[in-house]
Design a protein around this motif. Structure first.
Motif, mmCIF file in Angstrom:
data_model
loop_
_atom_site.group_PDB
_atom_site.id
_atom_site.type_symbol
_atom_site.label_atom_id
_atom_site.label_comp_id
_atom_site.label_asym_id
_atom_site.label_seq_id
_atom_site.Cartn_x
_atom_site.Cartn_y
_atom_site.Cartn_z
ATOM 1 N N UNK A 146 0.817 -1.421 0.217
ATOM 2 C CA UNK A 146 0.095 0.116 0.027
ATOM 3 C C UNK A 146 0.892 1.322 -0.060
ATOM 4 N N UNK A 147 1.952 1.246 0.931
ATOM 5 C CA UNK A 147 2.741 2.323 1.006
ATOM 6 C C UNK A 147 3.408 2.694 -0.302
ATOM 7 N N UNK A 149 2.651 1.490 -3.067
ATOM 8 C CA UNK A 149 1.974 2.073 -4.497
ATOM 9 C C UNK A 149 1.256 3.594 -4.355
ATOM 10 N N UNK A 150 1.296 3.950 -2.923
ATOM 11 C CA UNK A 150 0.664 5.102 -2.789
ATOM 12 C C UNK A 150 1.530 6.424 -2.572
ATOM 13 N N UNK A 151 2.959 6.013 -2.182
ATOM 14 C CA UNK A 151 3.538 7.026 -2.168
ATOM 15 C C UNK A 151 5.196 6.992 -2.630
ATOM 16 N N UNK B 76 1.813 7.174 4.265
ATOM 17 C CA UNK B 76 0.851 6.498 3.559
ATOM 18 C C UNK B 76 -0.266 5.998 4.773
ATOM 19 N N UNK B 190 -5.612 12.851 1.371
ATOM 20 C CA UNK B 190 -4.547 12.474 0.414
ATOM 21 C C UNK B 190 -3.602 11.304 0.928
ATOM 22 N N UNK B 191 -3.165 11.411 2.197
ATOM 23 C CA UNK B 191 -2.336 10.301 2.536
ATOM 24 C C UNK B 191 -2.821 8.882 2.570
ATOM 25 N N UNK B 194 -3.163 8.230 -1.424
ATOM 26 C CA UNK B 194 -1.789 8.303 -2.289
ATOM 27 C C UNK B 194 -1.689 9.604 -3.194
#
Lengths: 252, 252
Positions: A146-147, A149-151, B76, B190-191, B194
């Motif tokens: 998740x992290x 892909x998200x950030x 995230x 937003x966090x 993403x």
DNA sequence: CGTTTGGTTGACGAAGCTCAAAGCCGGTGG
DNA sequence: CCACCGGCTTTGAGCTTCGTCAACCAAACG
């Protein structure tokens, strides 16, 4: 079907004993799980989202992936599995599949009836703990994804995935794996990183250009400098919870 | 500390009994878990990645989130929790935290020593099953988030999150929740999706413009037409595994 | 050898990001 | 009661990353 056959299930056992104490009886019970062996060709859907699950699958050799399809026709790979991984335990325990499973390469697999697993976990608490722990580690990996892909941007995402892959390979092989063949097409790599094939292709070339990896064939990955790749990929192995694994000290 | 006090832990119990059969003794044991009550102000980190965990937390009121920090300073959010959710059970069972937890609003929380939870699960298999199931559902939600972040564009992501939120609210309140106040800033939104604050802001406005939601204050969400929002957000509730919940039939 | 499958390239466009500033409360202290 | 402050939201302009589309290429396979 009995533990007097070759102990094909040992890879699973090895993984589970990484993080739980299983006594001889537990181990015997695990290895004695009734199972059948199947060889699945490459790129075959084993389970589809929505299926009612009665069996769970163990990877004996080869690679497979869990995935979800989204509305617009896209597909997202949510995790990648290899020898010793119990794929679909989660679907099995939840009853109906919230995600699909497909083979990335041809795979030798074992399947267990869910009830057998249920009985086993009910009669042997240590085994239940081990399997629970296993699913917890899966969840931890999901969180990292998740992290990821998200950030993280495209190069970082791919670097991160390459690192994860290297470490997992190492965990099952008990050896260094800084040089491996990616068991997936660039299309699948794109589905795992939330990118498009085209962009994956270009990023891979950029990584090679920057000396982070070497590619003799399109799929081959040679990591010249682990630390540099891990730094670039913002990779810290903790989320894999390989705690007891010796390699961990080396790969900070 | 005893079950003759007001049963503050009942929200947790209610959630767990959604998917496991607990007999009276199990329930008593759960409600009797030694705990202390804490009120945490809003925007407070409860747990940080890397912490060694000795307690696990239950949300009694308010909202909190699990998150991971990434290398470039970004953050995230990996899941959002509300009344009845056992946050940090996973960290607790794994020993060292692979992610942080923070409050989105002021929260009333209960904390349990991990050992107490361990003892409980060891003495009461049904409770262990219930908690295991709970962590499996968490993992399923993680998978959906992976798909959301990897393969859906900004508007769809936000719509999807709004739907998830509505359904979860409904699950704990036992009532419709098509009109709620988002317990987070646009920055936190937003966090979770993403994206950047700026873009979230613009997308929210677009959703309102398109009539998918109504906003009387920046945080308020009024879903006029659930089906339309769910369709736009590519939202199917199955991954929440709320199976037995009546609301499910309504929200296809 | 065609055909298929996967990899590679280029030109172009769009979704989403950055930077910077301004508006909008609700709270606080003078 | 008003002025100020700080956190959040909103806006605008310009830019970058990544996606799209459409070929083309190379190896593998029957």
């Amino acid at each position: 079907m009995k533990d007097d056959t070759a102990p094909v299930l040992t890879p699973m056992l090895r993984k589970l004993t990484l993080w739980a104490h299983l006594d001889a009886d537990d181990e015997r019970a695990l290895l004695g799980l009734p199972h059948s062996l199947v060889t699945v060709p490459r790129d075959e859907p084993i389970v589809r989202e929505g299926d009612r699950i009665s069996h769970c699958w163990l990877v004996l050799s080869g690679f497979c992936a869990r995935y979800k399809d989204v509305g617009d026709g896209g597909r997202q790979i949510v995790s990648i599995h290899m020898t010793g991984d119990l794929v679909d335990l989660q679907n099995a325990l939840l009853g109906i599949a919230d995600h699909g499973v497909l083979t990335l390469t041809a795979c030798d697999m074992a399947t267990f009836p869910v009830e057998a697993v249920r009985e086993l976990t009910n009669s042997r608490p240590a085994v239940k703990d081990a399997l629970w722990h296993d699913t917890l580690v899966d969840a931890s990996i999901h969180r990292e994804w998740v992290a990821n892909l998200g950030r993280r941007d495209a190069p970082t995402r791919i670097e991160h995935l390459l690192c994860e892959f290297a470490l997992k390979l190492e965990a099952v092989n008990l050896g260094e794996q800084l040089n491996y063949e990616l068991p997936m097409t660039q299309h699948q790599l794109a589905d795992a990183t939330g990118l498009t094939v085209v962009h994956v292709n270009r990023v891979l070339q950029a990584l090679a250009r920057d000396g982070l990896i070497e590619r003799v064939t399109p799929r081959s990955v040679l990591i010249g400098n682990w630390k540099r790749l891990a730094a670039a990929g913002d990779f810290r192995s903790d989320y894999l919870h390989l705690g007891s694994l010796k390699s961990r000290s080396r790969h900070r």
